[in-house]
Design an enzyme around this catalytic site. Structure first.
Site, PDB file in Angstrom:
ATOM      1  N   LEU A  11       0.829  -1.209   0.000  1.00 28.62           N
ATOM      2  CA  LEU A  11       0.000   0.000   0.000  1.00 28.62           C
ATOM      3  C   LEU A  11       0.859   1.254   0.000  1.00 28.62           C
ATOM      4  CD1 LEU A  11      -2.688  -1.209   2.554  1.00 28.62           C
ATOM      5  CD2 LEU A  11      -2.835  -1.225   0.057  1.00 28.62           C
ATOM      6  N   VAL A  13       2.667   4.229  -2.568  1.00 34.15           N
ATOM      7  CA  VAL A  13       2.016   5.239  -3.411  1.00 34.15           C
ATOM      8  C   VAL A  13       1.120   4.604  -4.465  1.00 34.15           C
ATOM      9  CG1 VAL A  13       2.444   7.036  -5.124  1.00 34.15           C
ATOM     10  CG2 VAL A  13       3.791   6.990  -3.029  1.00 34.15           C
ATOM     11  N   GLY A  15       0.135   1.278  -4.788  1.00 31.05           N
ATOM     12  CA  GLY A  15      -0.845   0.344  -4.250  1.00 31.05           C
ATOM     13  C   GLY A  15      -2.034   1.041  -3.620  1.00 31.05           C
ATOM     14  N   ALA A  82      10.041  -4.404  -7.548  1.00 35.12           N
ATOM     15  CA  ALA A  82      10.434  -5.497  -8.436  1.00 35.12           C
ATOM     16  C   ALA A  82      11.594  -6.280  -7.832  1.00 35.12           C
ATOM     17  CB  ALA A  82      10.833  -4.927  -9.789  1.00 35.12           C
ATOM     18  N   SER A 134       1.192   2.098 -16.028  1.00 27.40           N
ATOM     19  CA  SER A 134       1.853   3.364 -16.340  1.00 27.40           C
ATOM     20  C   SER A 134       0.929   4.523 -15.983  1.00 27.40           C
ATOM     21  CB  SER A 134       2.218   3.442 -17.820  1.00 27.40           C
ATOM     22  OG  SER A 134       2.882   4.657 -18.107  1.00 27.40           O
ATOM     23  N   GLY A 135       1.542   5.617 -15.557  1.00 22.72           N
ATOM     24  CA  GLY A 135       0.765   6.813 -15.258  1.00 22.72           C
ATOM     25  C   GLY A 135       1.121   7.446 -13.931  1.00 22.72           C
ATOM     26  N   GLY A 136       2.002   6.790 -13.162  1.00 20.83           N
ATOM     27  CA  GLY A 136       2.390   7.362 -11.887  1.00 20.83           C
ATOM     28  C   GLY A 136       1.257   7.357 -10.880  1.00 20.83           C
ATOM     29  N   LYS A 206       5.640  -2.676 -21.529  1.00 21.04           N
ATOM     30  CA  LYS A 206       5.819  -1.557 -20.602  1.00 21.04           C
ATOM     31  C   LYS A 206       7.286  -1.119 -20.564  1.00 21.04           C
ATOM     32  CE  LYS A 206       4.943   1.318 -17.153  1.00 21.04           C
ATOM     33  NZ  LYS A 206       6.102   1.378 -16.274  1.00 21.04           N
ATOM     34  N   HIS A 209       7.753   0.950 -23.515  1.00 18.64           N
ATOM     35  CA  HIS A 209       7.085   2.227 -23.227  1.00 18.64           C
ATOM     36  C   HIS A 209       8.031   3.135 -22.458  1.00 18.64           C
ATOM     37  CE1 HIS A 209       5.157   4.760 -20.173  1.00 18.64           C
ATOM     38  NE2 HIS A 209       4.151   4.945 -21.016  1.00 18.64           N
ATOM     39  N   ASN A 210       8.678   2.591 -21.427  1.00 18.06           N
ATOM     40  CA  ASN A 210       9.583   3.400 -20.617  1.00 18.06           C
ATOM     41  C   ASN A 210      10.816   3.824 -21.402  1.00 18.06           C
ATOM     42  OD1 ASN A 210       7.724   2.803 -18.643  1.00 18.06           O
ATOM     43  ND2 ASN A 210       9.232   2.345 -17.084  1.00 18.06           N
ATOM     44  N   GLU A 213       9.761   6.633 -23.371  1.00 19.93           N
ATOM     45  CA  GLU A 213       9.630   7.749 -22.423  1.00 19.93           C
ATOM     46  C   GLU A 213      10.988   8.416 -22.188  1.00 19.93           C
ATOM     47  OE1 GLU A 213       9.104   7.752 -17.665  1.00 19.93           O
ATOM     48  OE2 GLU A 213       7.495   6.728 -18.753  1.00 19.93           O
ATOM     49  N   TYR A 214      12.040   7.618 -22.003  1.00 16.76           N
ATOM     50  CA  TYR A 214      13.384   8.167 -21.845  1.00 16.76           C
ATOM     51  C   TYR A 214      13.736   9.045 -23.048  1.00 16.76           C
ATOM     52  CZ  TYR A 214      15.257   5.424 -17.855  1.00 16.76           C
ATOM     53  OH  TYR A 214      15.523   4.910 -16.616  1.00 16.76           O
ATOM     54  N   ARG A 311      21.570  10.326 -19.520  1.00 14.47           N
ATOM     55  CA  ARG A 311      21.407  10.295 -18.057  1.00 14.47           C
ATOM     56  C   ARG A 311      22.705   9.856 -17.384  1.00 14.47           C
ATOM     57  NH1 ARG A 311      15.252   8.591 -16.309  1.00 14.47           N
ATOM     58  NH2 ARG A 311      14.180   9.539 -18.081  1.00 14.47           N
TER      59      ARG A 311
END
Length: 505
Positions: A11, A13, A15, A82, A134-136, A206, A209-210, A213-214, A311
């Site tokens: 539980l 952020v 969860g 993970a 995804s979506g924070g 995903k 996707h990331n 995103e980078y 980065r």
């Protein structure tokens, strides 16, 4: 109390947000965390937001208590870090009595190959299923993009819940339907949740996707860098440019939040906040995983890789501070207003064309992975579920959806007629933007790699002919001939006077 529809472990952020999202959509959730303070926190938040008389979330004191409060066949969702924590929770659930017909859903940022391993490891004990999210925090709370994969029986079980909590898109415009209000979920539109495939396919998608995103973030940063240093524009002036760009083909979440970041002032110094943020970027590994996978599959993704390296270069802060006192670059002059306007227009087109190439690389990589793993991926559906709820959501994704609807066997996005025309129209500004940045000494690795990818892909002949000659010279690696059937290999005896050529095999 009535048995719950679903159980949640973890539980933090994400969860907590997913739990409350499920509750808003009419599902009863049993919630557990090793930290009982987090259990109390989600219960308190639910009491504050609950606009019904029903008990929406039930707190649990143990794994046994959790399983006892969920109706059979049970669905237990994990929102834990993970790696080892996922397997630790799975072992605890086995000890608590989870059964073969129950489903455990991993929603963390797991490496896709770990998901494949777990599906085999827990087969017969329970159905291990995955759903990349995804979506924070905001996405998880009010509508994320969900990429589920694994046993189809598990998908059919959780599909109604996942499509209820997912972000929604207006089917006519392709734009997100946004409503960030507790207790008032979006129920209309197309949900951004669709079955991806078996064996970790969702986490692979995903991961890509990331990676995209980078690339997307780095491309925006390179445009910002040129405007900040070469054009000597203030953060607020750059924010205004981004807001203007966000009204057209570059309309996206990342452009929107970039403008907001640039407009923010620091309360401690009264300076633009961006100017007091240390230029050392963090990363959690998914971009690196994408770059590594592209190398393993020999599927070129240079713009994604360039973003990862950017980065890594930013992390060398102390070395860069030292090098700045020693290494020389070109001396630039402040541009005229006309030059400034021209440069901004060039940057717009460079960002647009480079973005097309970054997505082309990502989709090409997913196609390579699908062939290697025996997956069947629906790229139109993947583009659809990325239109809302996720970090790379953008109007642009509707055009990608359309491209794969027109041709589901499209080898590369660059070959779609729409994107052929778009790059043909905008490529000269793209080239000029990179040339100008290079002359001014401003690094533009992502822009440059995207253009090199485009130029390499469009050329019938590349200098790999010389490279094969070199390889054959020092290592007898052989080569094919342009005037012989494909697959026939040849070798030259380079060290001899005659330099005899032999057909091999």
């Amino acid at each position: 109390m009535a048995l719950c529809d679903i159980g949640f472990v973890g539980l933090g952020v994400m969860g907590k947000s997913l739990t409350l999202n499920l509750a808003d959509n009419g599902y009863q959730v049993a919630a557990f965390d090793l930290d009982q303070g987090k259990v109390e926190g989600v219960l308190a938040q639910d009491r504050l937001e609950n606009k019904t008389d029903a008990t929406r979330v039930q707190g649990c004191e143990s794994f046994v208590d959790l399983l006892a409060k969920v109706k059979a066949p049970r669905t237990i969702v994990l929102s834990v870090p993970a790696g080892a924590p996922v397997d630790s929770v799975c072992r605890k659930l086995i000890e608590a009595g989870i059964g073969p017909d129950d489903t455990v859903v991993d929603t963390g940022n797991s490496l896709w190959s770990d998901t494949v391993r777990r599906e085999k490891m827990y087969d017969g004990l329970f159905m291990f299923f995955s759903t990349a999210v995804s979506g924070g925090e905001q996405g998880a709370r009010f509508g994320p993009s969900l990429m589920p994969s694994g046993d189809r029986r598990a998908w059919e079980r959780i599909k109604p819940m996942w499509q209820a909590i997912a972000a929604k898109v207006d089917p006519k415009t392709g734009k997100p339907i946004e409503r960030a209000e507790p207790g008032n979920p979006v129920t209309e539109g197309e949900p951004c949740a669709e079955y991806i495939g078996p064996n970790g396919a969702g986490h692979y998608v995903k991961m890509v996707h990331n990676g995209i995103e980078y690339a997307d973030m780095q491309l925006i940063c390179e445009a910002y860098h040129v405007m900040r240093d070469a054009l000597q524009m203030s953060p607020k002036e750059i924010a205004a440019v981004f807001r203007e760009w966000n009204q057209g083909v570059l309309d996206s979440y990342l452009i929107e939040i970039s403008a907001e970041v640039l407009e923010e002032m620091d309360s401690a110094t009264d300076a633009p906040l961006v100017d007091v943020i240390l230029d050392r970027a963090g990363q959690k590994g998914t971009g690196m995983w994408t770059a590594m996978s592209s190398l393993e599959l020999a599927s070129p993704a240079p713009t994604i890789t360039a973003a990862v390296y950017a980065r890594a270069m930013s992390a060398l802060k102390s070395e860069r501070v030292h090098a700045a006192c020693i290494l020389l670059g070109p001396q630039g002059e402040k541009p005229s207003e006309a030059e400034k306007a021209a440069t901004i227009a060039q940057l717009h087109d460079a960002l647009y064309c480079s973005k097309i190439c970054a997505y082309a690389q990502g989709f090409q990589l997913m196609a390579s992975a699908a062939r290697a793993n025996g997956w069947t991926l629906d790229f139109a559906a993947i583009a659809k579920i990325w239109r809302a709820g996720c970090i790379i959501r953008a109007v642009f994704l509707q055009k990608i959806t359309d491209a794969y609807v027109r041709n589901e066997d499209l080898a590369n996005l660059l070959l779609d007629p729409f994107f052929v025309d778009e790059i043909a129209t905008h490529q000269m500004n793209w080239r000029k933007a990179i040339a100008n940045a290079t002359v001014l000494g401003i690094p533009c690795g992502a822009f440059s790699s995207a253009l090199a990818y485009y130029d390499s892909y469009r050329l019938e002949t590349l200098p790999a002919n010389l490279l094969q000659g070199q390889r054959d010279y020092f290592g007898a690696h052989t080569f094919e001939r342009t005037d012989a059937p494909a697959g026939e290999m040849y070798h030259v005896e380079w060290g001899t006077a005659e330099r005899a050529m032999h057909k091999m095999g």
